[in-house]
Design a protein around this motif. Structure first.
Motif, PDB file in Angstrom:
ATOM      1  N   TYR A 183       1.146  -0.934   6.397  1.00  0.00           N
ATOM      2  CA  TYR A 183       1.729  -1.313   5.104  1.00  0.00           C
ATOM      3  C   TYR A 183       3.235  -1.514   5.275  1.00  0.00           C
ATOM      4  CZ  TYR A 183       0.356  -1.638   0.231  1.00  0.00           C
ATOM      5  OH  TYR A 183      -0.001  -2.103  -0.991  1.00  0.00           O
ATOM      6  N   SER A 184       3.864  -2.250   4.369  1.00  0.00           N
ATOM      7  CA  SER A 184       5.321  -2.436   4.343  1.00  0.00           C
ATOM      8  C   SER A 184       5.871  -3.059   5.619  1.00  0.00           C
ATOM      9  CB  SER A 184       6.035  -1.097   4.080  1.00  0.00           C
ATOM     10  OG  SER A 184       5.672  -0.605   2.833  1.00  0.00           O
ATOM     11  N   TYR A 223       0.846   2.263  -5.738  1.00  0.00           N
ATOM     12  CA  TYR A 223       2.148   2.879  -5.481  1.00  0.00           C
ATOM     13  C   TYR A 223       2.037   3.939  -4.391  1.00  0.00           C
ATOM     14  CZ  TYR A 223       4.259   0.464  -9.404  1.00  0.00           C
ATOM     15  OH  TYR A 223       4.750  -0.506 -10.219  1.00  0.00           O
ATOM     16  N   GLU A 226       2.086   2.042  -1.257  1.00  0.00           N
ATOM     17  CA  GLU A 226       3.367   1.400  -1.010  1.00  0.00           C
ATOM     18  C   GLU A 226       4.395   2.410  -0.477  1.00  0.00           C
ATOM     19  OE1 GLU A 226       5.715  -0.840  -4.208  1.00  0.00           O
ATOM     20  OE2 GLU A 226       3.933  -2.069  -3.829  1.00  0.00           O
TER      21      GLU A 226
END
Lengths: 722, 94
Positions: A183-184, A223, A226
């Motif tokens: 992720y990210s 969230y 994230e």
């Protein structure tokens, strides 16, 4: 003109994919690649119908960084744009990106705003609008044309980059590549790009329509993902506290309402969105904080909280963070960053004293030991209701204050047990739990103002007291031999160390005084614990026959409760009619005999219990405690352990019935008191007579003499030196 | 020992005595001041119990944005209310 490839990772993206591909056809890019990772809807059909290249991969092969690297390798454009399946380019999107890469030859990436769709929830719409407006805050000009101007960002500027809508120069991507993180990957690329000396451009013209259409719960899980990704890539830990969260949520909801007003949303719709906004922002704060601390959560819970169903704790991310992408996978879990604590532990204070020595004392003044009014500062460890040691201290300190000495209390709370208790509350509690005290109570030593005698009162307070300056002398009221409270440990060593700093010790029994002198070569004298005779006296009540009461404080190991229970079991075996009552503990203990439990009692209640029982049992493996004296004051004969400290006060054949540390011998002693009425009466009478002179006033006399002795020792030492 | 030496010793002794009494007076003064301070702080802590119990730091609270304005507004409302009451009272008397 530079050639442009567009890459769209897709999974079940049929809702906007057709619209997206149509927009691309309008914009006129050179190449489009759709990477599908196991869609079960019409996504692949839509891609094929649009005539774009389709690459299919297994769902388990997908990872945000890895898959985008693969796609970049499969395309040929000098510029590579990444879009998500729900981001539809607005007119002028491609031209804006082409323009961005002409602004500077070191532009490695560009990104544009995400505009809300008409059905986007107000809180997301507002957030998107405000967030991207922030990148242009410094470029708006007086005539307003700044709102459409691109902004170049270099090292030191925000590293934000979003693969929802971004474009990369192939040369830059080849140098940096996306980290192999779950992720990210875009945020990591943004940081890596700036660190490598590339620039990036925010271009307001490169806009897409984009919104995540999630339910409230899905938003929270997103969230979680994230911020978990952010933690893994940048190490960010989202701060969290209940008051700050409440304030932030309130602020966000207020802003949402303002936004709704500006956009003409009112009535029931507005009320519905307000409730949703409250849930959304609260969930966001909580799940963001949880996501950035996900390594502390058990794996099944992590999987449930993750929208992507990811349970692994980011070993891949740890590897990426160290290799910068493309390297091998390290088996090391990510290290946890621990913030500095607010205050030092008692160990730090001890280390400081060992390193720097005690603070120097003031020069002694002739006659200071005999002065009528002394300035006394007592340093205490944290306390709670029912603390016996603190009761002793405040019975005495209260009386010293009433005698005219100037008294203050200083709480040394190195481990933060009373972190949330403010000084006025501490003072109130001292008055409520122990004895009246009119003086001030301080937490810590920031307002330290010196004293004739600084008094340490427990091993945790000694090193702190040694650091206090502006004192004529220091003394140490020793309630017990505290090293014996611990098994072999740092605490045991530190507690023993406290007797070796030349503080005059005022010990709570002759046994303890002798121990301090013999074992530690301390300067020491003794005081006798007092009894509150107003409370502890024979009450007008008939004694119940065959009743043994036992102070079964299991949480205090020095009370030898297992031995006491064995002794009572033996007594019960010999005399089945005996009634056994356990008190002094909130816990109902398991025993091999039936008994009655009366919990922790107030002094008043205790005096009635002692007045009704036939025999008291109270064991102590270290210094003698107050409780047997209070039992004796109520006319209740008490059995204690022989050969430890009791003889130093009561003598070998005094009012106490002493027994060796052996369940059978203790049972013998109790049985004798139960059977032999004459013996019982003798012990009872002698007990009342013996403790009559043991008062808190007398204890205060002895402690005051000890404090003056500490001052006199200083005077004498000064005379000797001269 | 000469008379001059004896006289000098006497003078030193009396100076020492003077200094000692001065130190004693200052010490006594210090005890008094600290006793007063302790009493004042103790009394203040007695009054501040509920503020401390509820973790209310009024200085920090009044530094928050809008606090001064809120206080000014309350004072303004209070002034108007009092003026209104005064006027009402004087009208009812007349």
């Amino acid at each position: 003109m530079k050639s442009v490839s567009v890459v769209i990772p897709v999974k079940d993206g049929e809702r906007y994919l057709e619209e997206l591909l149509a927009a691309l056809a309008r914009e006129g890019n050179d190449e489009t690649l759709v990477i599908d990772s196991g869609s079960r809807d019409r996504s692949r059909e839509i891609a094929r119908a649009a005539g774009v290249e389709l690459l299919e991969i297994a769902p388990e092969e997908f990872a945000h960084g890895r898959t985008r690297n693969l796609a970049a390798e499969r395309t040929t454009g000098e510029l590579i744009c990444f879009l998500t399946q729900d981001a539809t380019p607005c007119p002028g999107w491609l031209d804006a990106y082409r323009e961005a890469f002409t602004l500077d030859e070191r532009v490695g990436a560009a990104y544009g705003p995400h505009l809300p769709r008409p059905d986007t929830s107000p809180m997301i719409a507002r957030e998107l609008t405000e967030f991207f407006a922030g990148f242009q805050a410094n470029t708006a000009t007086a005539n307003g044309d700044g709102a459409r101007r691109p902004v170049i960002q270099r090292a030191g500027d925000p590293s934000f980059l979003s693969n929802v809508n971004a474009c990369y120069a192939r040369a830059c991507w080849e140098e940096i590549r996306f980290r192999d993180v779950a992720y990210s990957e875009d945020q990591a690329f943004g940081a890596d790009l700036l660190a490598a000396g590339w620039a990036k451009v925010y271009h307001p013209g490169a806009a897409v329509l984009h919104a995540h259409d999630y339910s409230a719960i899905e938003f929270m899980r997103r969230y979680f993902d994230e911020y978990r990704g952010l933690r893994e890539t940048t190490g960010h830990i989202e701060p969290f506290s209940v008051p700050a969260t409440a304030q932030q949520v309130l602020r966000e909801v207020t802003a949402d309402q303002r936004w709704m007003t500006q956009h003409g949303i009112s009535g029931a719709t507005r009320a519905r969105w307000t409730a949703r906004a409250l849930t959304h922002h609260t969930g966001r704060r909580v799940f963001s904080a949880a996501g950035s601390r996900s390594e502390r959560l058990p794996s099944p819970l992590r999987r449930r909280l993750s929208l992507e169903g990811r349970a692994a704790a980011g070993a891949d991310a740890g590897a990426a963070a160290t290799t910068g992408g493309g390297g091998g996978v390290s088996p090391l879990p990510p290290a946890t960053h621990i913030e500095k604590k607010l205050s030092g532990e008692v160990y730090d204070v001890a280390a400081q004293v060992w390193r720097d020595g005690p603070a120097p004392l003031l020069d002694p003044l002739p006659g200071m030991a005999e002065r009528e009014r002394l300035r006394l500062a007592m340093v205490i460890p944290p306390f709670s209701r029912g603390s016996g040691g603190h009761n002793t201290l405040f019975q005495i300190f209260s009386r010293l204050e009433r005698r005219g000495h100037t008294c203050s209390v200083w709480l040394a709370d190195y481990q933060g047990y009373s972190r949330d208790v403010w000084p006025a509350v501490l003072r109130h509690d001292i008055n409520e739990f122990f004895a009246p005290f009119q003086g001030p109570v301080y937490k810590g030593f920031d307002q330290w103002q010196g004293a004739d005698v600084a008094i340490a009162t427990g091993w945790q307070t000694v090193h702190g007291t040694l650091q206090l300056d502006q004192c004529r002398a220091r003394a140490y009221i020793v309630n017990d031999h505290e090293p014996e409270f611990y098994a072999a440990s740092a605490e045991q060593a530190l507690a023993a160390d406290t007797y070796r700093h030349d503080m005059h010790c005022i010990a709570a029994s002759p046994w303890l005084r002798d121990l301090l002198i013999e074992r530690y070569d301390s300067s020491a004298e003794a005081f006798q614990l007092g009894v509150d005779h107003d409370t502890y006296r024979p009450r007008p009540v008939v004694r119940e026959p065959n009743t043994v009461i036992y102070y079964a404080r299991y949480v205090t190991p020095r009370r030898a409760v297992p031995i006491g229970l064995m002794a009572l079991a033996e007594l019960k075996r010999r005399r089945p009619d005996v009634r056994i009552v356990l008190f002094g503990t909130g816990e109902m203990l398991h025993a091999s005999f039936p008994y009655e439990h009366v919990d922790v009692l107030s002094p008043e209640q205790l005096s009635w219990l002692y007045s009704q029982a036939t025999v008291g049992l109270c064991l102590s493996l270290t210094n003698f405690s107050l409780m047997p004296k209070e039992m004796l004051a109520c006319g209740l004969p008490c059995v204690e352990l022989a050969g430890i400290s009791a003889e130093s006060i009561f003598g070998a054949d005094g009012p106490l019935e002493l027994a060796q540390l052996d369940p059978n011998r203790i049972a013998d002693a109790m049985e004798r008191l139960l059977i032999d009425q004459e013996h019982w009466q003798q012990r009872s009478d002698r007990g009342i007579e013996f403790v009559a002179s043991h008062t808190w006033d007398h204890a205060t006399d002895e402690v005051e003499a000890g404090l003056r002795h500490a001052l006199r020792e200083r005077e004498e030492a000064a005379t000797t030196i001269r | 020992m000469s008379a001059a030496e004896t006289s000098s010793e006497h003078s030193l002794e009396s100076e020492n005595e003077l200094l000692r009494s001065r130190v004693a007076a200052l010490e006594a003064e210090l005890v008094k001041v600290q006793a007063r301070t302790n009493t004042a702080v103790g009394q203040w802590q007695e009054r501040a119990y509920w503020l401390d119990r509820w973790h209310l730091d009024l200085n920090a609270l009044m530094r928050k944005p809008g606090a001064a304005e809120l206080r000014a507004a309350v004072r303004a409302v209070r002034t108007v209310t009092r003026a209104f009451r005064r006027a009402k009272r004087s009208l009812s008397r007349s």
